[in-house]
Design an enzyme around this catalytic site. Structure first.
Site, PDB file in Angstrom:
ATOM      1  N   GLU A 157       0.162  -2.139  -4.319  1.00  0.00           N
ATOM      2  CA  GLU A 157      -0.939  -1.350  -3.771  1.00  0.00           C
ATOM      3  C   GLU A 157      -0.742   0.131  -4.104  1.00  0.00           C
ATOM      4  OE1 GLU A 157      -3.445  -2.848  -2.862  1.00  0.00           O
ATOM      5  OE2 GLU A 157      -3.205  -4.243  -1.192  1.00  0.00           O
ATOM      6  N   ASP A 212       3.208 -12.866  -8.225  1.00  0.00           N
ATOM      7  CA  ASP A 212       3.329 -12.610  -6.790  1.00  0.00           C
ATOM      8  C   ASP A 212       3.110 -13.885  -5.976  1.00  0.00           C
ATOM      9  OD1 ASP A 212       0.616 -12.805  -7.410  1.00  0.00           O
ATOM     10  OD2 ASP A 212       0.188 -10.711  -6.985  1.00  0.00           O
ATOM     11  N   ASP A 228      -8.854  -1.306  -5.994  1.00  0.00           N
ATOM     12  CA  ASP A 228      -8.136  -0.039  -5.794  1.00  0.00           C
ATOM     13  C   ASP A 228      -7.131   0.232  -6.911  1.00  0.00           C
ATOM     14  OD1 ASP A 228      -6.261  -1.982  -5.279  1.00  0.00           O
ATOM     15  OD2 ASP A 228      -5.890  -1.404  -3.195  1.00  0.00           O
ATOM     16  N   HIS A 247      -4.835  -1.924  -8.012  1.00  0.00           N
ATOM     17  CA  HIS A 247      -3.527  -2.583  -7.902  1.00  0.00           C
ATOM     18  C   HIS A 247      -3.334  -3.643  -8.980  1.00  0.00           C
ATOM     19  CE1 HIS A 247      -5.375  -5.642  -4.923  1.00  0.00           C
ATOM     20  NE2 HIS A 247      -4.791  -6.413  -5.809  1.00  0.00           N
TER      21      HIS A 247
END
Ligand code: GLP
Length: 261
Positions: A143, A67, A136, A138
């Site tokens: 996400e 990313d 979370d 990810h």
């Protein structure tokens, strides 16, 4: 899935570094998927040491990073291209032209995302993808509620991720909201996935990914569908796994012929 629980964060990172080096030595022209963040830093440091000791050679390795932030150029100190140069690429013998990133400075995001997917395919796909994990759940910057079949595209970060990543920037306002990230489908196409996590803050995400239901709410749970996926965690990150004794038992009794490191 294989769940490898190591006694400390250092031992978990070292296991992953030695695993990566063994795979590079097995296949010198390997295509690696690489991750950024705090978690892989000690892995890259150990790989540099192994390179300096003549134990691993990056001259034929190709890499694709997961990313990049939209709007950060390669010379911005918080861009992931900059991170990879300072934590690994400038300190080993990998040719920079073999290292690939989505371009966060593009003026045509959909075209750039297609180009990145095509570049991965043209390289023959990713042999081994290194991942960290967000609190979370990810992976990359996928996400919660990311499509489990998604490809490289733009994503908007959650407020939690913005806060978590603010520690690297002057302040939270400086963290870009938008990123380009390989999709969950892109990541899942890798032939082998190695996810590293340490610390109690990752324990819930690890338990939900490994033992929870498959759900877009926990992007890393999609890895349950993969043929070859290895979670390497320390005791703190493993603390919420209900079957951790079983995972240790499996690892202790692994047949010698299956042991990579
Ligand atoms: C970022 C990265 C992820 C990384 C995650 C966790 O969101 N895009 O690839 O896994 O942070 O980072 P850390 O390892 O610093 O906890």
């Amino acid at each position: 899935m294989e769940i490898i629980i190591q006694p400390s964060a250092e031992a978990a990172s070292s296991y992953v570094a030695r695993y990566l080096a063994a795979q590079i030595n097995n296949r010198p022209n390997i295509v690696l998927g690489l991750a950024t963040g705090g978690t892989p830093e000690p892995v890259y440091a150990e790989l540099i040491q192994m390179y300096e000791a003549g134990q691993v050679d990056f001259s034929r390795v190709t890499t694709f990073n997961l990313d990049e932030y939209v709007g950060l150029s390669a010379d911005h100190s918080q861009s992931y291209r900059y991170y990879m140069r300072s934590h690994l690429f400038d300190r080993v013998n990998i040719p920079l032209e073999n290292t690939h990133f989505p371009d966060g400075m593009t003026d045509d995001i959909p075209r750039e995302c297609r180009r990145y997917e095509q570049a991965i395919a043209a390289a023959g796909g990713i042999d081994l993808q290194l991942l960290g994990i967000g609190r979370d759940g990810h992976i990359g910057f996928n996400e919660p509620t990311s499509s489990l079949s998604s490809r490289t595209r733009i994503k908007t970060l959650t407020e939690e991720t913005l806060r978590d990543n603010a520690r690297y920037f002057e302040s939270e306002e400086h963290v870009p909201y938008h990123v380009l990230t390989m999709g969950i489908g892109t990541i899942r196409n890798s032939r082998c996935i190695l996810l590293l996590a340490h610390g109690a803050s990752k324990a819930e995400a690890i338990a939900a990914s490994v033992e929870g239901p498959l759900s877009a709410m926990v992007p890393a749970s999609a890895l349950q569908l993969n043929e070859q996926v290895i979670f390497v965690v320390d005791e703190a990150a493993a603390s919420k796994l209900s079957r951790r004794d079983y995972y240790k038992w499996v690892f202790e009794n692994k047949p010698a012929w299956q042991q990579v490191v």
